[in-house]
Design a protein around this motif. Structure first.
Motif, PDB file in Angstrom:
ATOM      1  N   PRO A  46       0.805  -1.176  -0.199  1.00  0.00           N
ATOM      2  CA  PRO A  46       0.163  -0.084  -0.075  1.00  0.00           C
ATOM      3  C   PRO A  46       0.959   1.109  -0.149  1.00  0.00           C
ATOM      4  N   PRO A  47       0.463   2.072  -0.799  1.00  0.00           N
ATOM      5  CA  PRO A  47       1.423   3.465  -0.930  1.00  0.00           C
ATOM      6  C   PRO A  47       1.172   4.385   0.215  1.00  0.00           C
ATOM      7  N   PHE A  48       0.239   4.117   1.028  1.00  0.00           N
ATOM      8  CA  PHE A  48       0.089   5.054   2.162  1.00  0.00           C
ATOM      9  C   PHE A  48       0.429   4.301   3.481  1.00  0.00           C
ATOM     10  N   ALA A  49       1.133   2.962   3.263  1.00  0.00           N
ATOM     11  CA  ALA A  49       1.628   2.420   4.539  1.00  0.00           C
ATOM     12  C   ALA A  49       3.218   2.105   4.334  1.00  0.00           C
ATOM     13  N   ALA A  50       3.839   3.136   4.208  1.00  0.00           N
ATOM     14  CA  ALA A  50       5.487   2.839   3.890  1.00  0.00           C
ATOM     15  C   ALA A  50       6.056   1.619   4.555  1.00  0.00           C
ATOM     16  N   LYS A  51       6.917   1.016   3.820  1.00  0.00           N
ATOM     17  CA  LYS A  51       7.772  -0.014   4.536  1.00  0.00           C
ATOM     18  C   LYS A  51       6.988  -1.318   4.868  1.00  0.00           C
ATOM     19  N   ILE A  52       5.881  -1.189   4.406  1.00  0.00           N
ATOM     20  CA  ILE A  52       4.843  -2.553   4.885  1.00  0.00           C
ATOM     21  C   ILE A  52       4.762  -3.200   3.490  1.00  0.00           C
ATOM     22  N   GLU A  53       5.040  -4.735   3.577  1.00  0.00           N
ATOM     23  CA  GLU A  53       4.718  -5.515   2.505  1.00  0.00           C
ATOM     24  C   GLU A  53       3.928  -6.625   3.101  1.00  0.00           C
ATOM     25  N   LEU A  54       2.607  -6.867   2.438  1.00  0.00           N
ATOM     26  CA  LEU A  54       1.778  -7.829   2.884  1.00  0.00           C
ATOM     27  C   LEU A  54       2.129  -9.166   2.298  1.00  0.00           C
ATOM     28  N   PRO A  55       1.742 -10.247   2.835  1.00  0.00           N
ATOM     29  CA  PRO A  55       2.274 -11.575   2.404  1.00  0.00           C
ATOM     30  C   PRO A  55       1.526 -12.032   1.184  1.00  0.00           C
ATOM     31  N   GLU A  56       0.180 -11.448   0.899  1.00  0.00           N
ATOM     32  CA  GLU A  56      -0.338 -11.789  -0.408  1.00  0.00           C
ATOM     33  C   GLU A  56      -1.409 -10.560  -0.963  1.00  0.00           C
ATOM     34  N   GLU A  57      -1.822 -10.481  -2.122  1.00  0.00           N
ATOM     35  CA  GLU A  57      -2.589  -9.363  -2.452  1.00  0.00           C
ATOM     36  C   GLU A  57      -3.631  -9.347  -1.488  1.00  0.00           C
ATOM     37  N   SER A  58      -3.961  -8.217  -1.151  1.00  0.00           N
ATOM     38  CA  SER A  58      -5.221  -7.764  -0.193  1.00  0.00           C
ATOM     39  C   SER A  58      -5.733  -6.332  -0.614  1.00  0.00           C
ATOM     40  N   TYR A  59      -6.965  -6.463  -0.122  1.00  0.00           N
ATOM     41  CA  TYR A  59      -8.125  -5.336  -0.206  1.00  0.00           C
ATOM     42  C   TYR A  59      -7.618  -4.489   0.978  1.00  0.00           C
ATOM     43  N   VAL A  60      -6.991  -3.334   0.873  1.00  0.00           N
ATOM     44  CA  VAL A  60      -6.602  -2.439   1.784  1.00  0.00           C
ATOM     45  C   VAL A  60      -7.100  -0.927   1.872  1.00  0.00           C
ATOM     46  N   MET A  61      -7.421  -0.606   2.971  1.00  0.00           N
ATOM     47  CA  MET A  61      -8.103   1.009   3.074  1.00  0.00           C
ATOM     48  C   MET A  61      -7.354   1.690   4.200  1.00  0.00           C
ATOM     49  N   ARG A  62      -7.283   3.050   3.925  1.00  0.00           N
ATOM     50  CA  ARG A  62      -6.704   3.871   4.974  1.00  0.00           C
ATOM     51  C   ARG A  62      -7.707   3.443   6.058  1.00  0.00           C
ATOM     52  N   ASP A  63      -7.097   3.726   7.367  1.00  0.00           N
ATOM     53  CA  ASP A  63      -8.007   3.651   8.462  1.00  0.00           C
ATOM     54  C   ASP A  63      -8.787   4.816   8.715  1.00  0.00           C
ATOM     55  N   PRO A  64     -10.099   4.910   8.604  1.00  0.00           N
ATOM     56  CA  PRO A  64     -10.895   5.877   8.588  1.00  0.00           C
ATOM     57  C   PRO A  64     -10.969   6.548   9.970  1.00  0.00           C
ATOM     58  N   PHE A  65     -10.596   5.775  11.123  1.00  0.00           N
ATOM     59  CA  PHE A  65     -10.577   6.404  12.544  1.00  0.00           C
ATOM     60  C   PHE A  65      -9.186   7.116  13.030  1.00  0.00           C
ATOM     61  N   ALA A  66      -8.263   7.010  12.240  1.00  0.00           N
ATOM     62  CA  ALA A  66      -6.856   7.205  12.606  1.00  0.00           C
ATOM     63  C   ALA A  66      -6.400   8.518  12.036  1.00  0.00           C
ATOM     64  N   PRO A  67      -5.851   9.451  12.733  1.00  0.00           N
ATOM     65  CA  PRO A  67      -5.603  10.730  11.919  1.00  0.00           C
ATOM     66  C   PRO A  67      -4.645  10.390  11.056  1.00  0.00           C
ATOM     67  N   PRO A  68      -4.273  11.487   9.928  1.00  0.00           N
ATOM     68  CA  PRO A  68      -3.209  11.100   8.843  1.00  0.00           C
ATOM     69  C   PRO A  68      -1.985  10.939   9.687  1.00  0.00           C
ATOM     70  N   PRO A  69      -1.101  10.227   8.948  1.00  0.00           N
ATOM     71  CA  PRO A  69       0.252   9.697   9.771  1.00  0.00           C
ATOM     72  C   PRO A  69       0.994  11.130   9.883  1.00  0.00           C
ATOM     73  N   SER A  70       0.706  12.116   9.071  1.00  0.00           N
ATOM     74  CA  SER A  70       1.679  13.399   9.465  1.00  0.00           C
ATOM     75  C   SER A  70       1.137  13.790  10.791  1.00  0.00           C
TER      76      SER A  70
END
Length: 134
Positions: A46-70
Motif C-alpha cells: 500500500p502506498p500509504f503504508a510505507a515499509k509495509i509488504e503484505l504476504p499476499e495481494e489484499s484489499y486495503v483501506m486507510r484507517d478512517p478512524f486514525a488521524p493522518p500519519p503526518s
C-alpha cells in the motif's frame, strides 16, 4: 443540457474541495457474508503504508478512524491502514478477514476451501480450522 463525461484513464481525478488528485477507490464485497466497503488499494505494498509488504495481494483501506500519519509522526505506518480481505488462494472467491469467512495460513482460504481441503493442511492446523468453522 450539458453532460459531463467520465474521466479517461489519462485524466487525473481531482477532489472538488482541495483540487488535489483523488485516489480512485476499489469496491470490495465479501462473497460469503456480503460485507461491502470501498477500499483504497489492492495489492501487497500500500502506498500509504510505507515499509509495509503484505504476504499476499489484499484489499486495503486507510484507517478512517486514525488521524493522518503526518499528524502523529511517532506512530508507525502499520497503524494507519486496515486489511479488509483477500481472494481465496484456491477458488479465487473474494472474502473478508472475519473468522466466519476466511482462514489465513500463509495465504487466505475461504471457509468452503478450508473445510473441503482440511486434510491438505498440517496436522496442527487442521484442528484450528475445524474449531474456527464449527
Amino acid at each position: 443540457m450539458m453532460t459531463s463525461k467520465p474521466p479517461s484513464t489519462e485524466e487525473k481525478i481531482q477532489d472538488k474541495q482541495t483540487g488535489a488528485p483523488e485516489t480512485p477507490t476499489i469496491a470490495f464485497r465479501c462473497e460469503l457474508c456480503g460485507m461491502a466497503e470501498t477500499c483504497d488499494y489492492r495489492g501487497r505494498r500500500p502506498p500509504f503504508a510505507a515499509k509495509i509488504e503484505l504476504p499476499e495481494e489484499s484489499y486495503v483501506m486507510r484507517d478512517p478512524f486514525a488521524p493522518p500519519p503526518s499528524a502523529v509522526p511517532d506512530k508507525p505506518a502499520s497503524e494507519h491502514y486496515l486489511i479488509l480481505g483477500a481472494d481465496c488462494n484456491l477458488c479465487r472467491r473474494t472474502v473478508c478477514k472475519a473468522t466466519e469467512c476466511s482462514f489465513f495460513y500463509g495465504a487466505t482460504f475461504c471457509r468452503r476451501c478450508s473445510m473441503e481441503r482440511v486434510v491438505d493442511f498440517p496436522l496442527e492446523v487442521r484442528s484450528k480450522i475445524k474449531k474456527q468453522f464449527t
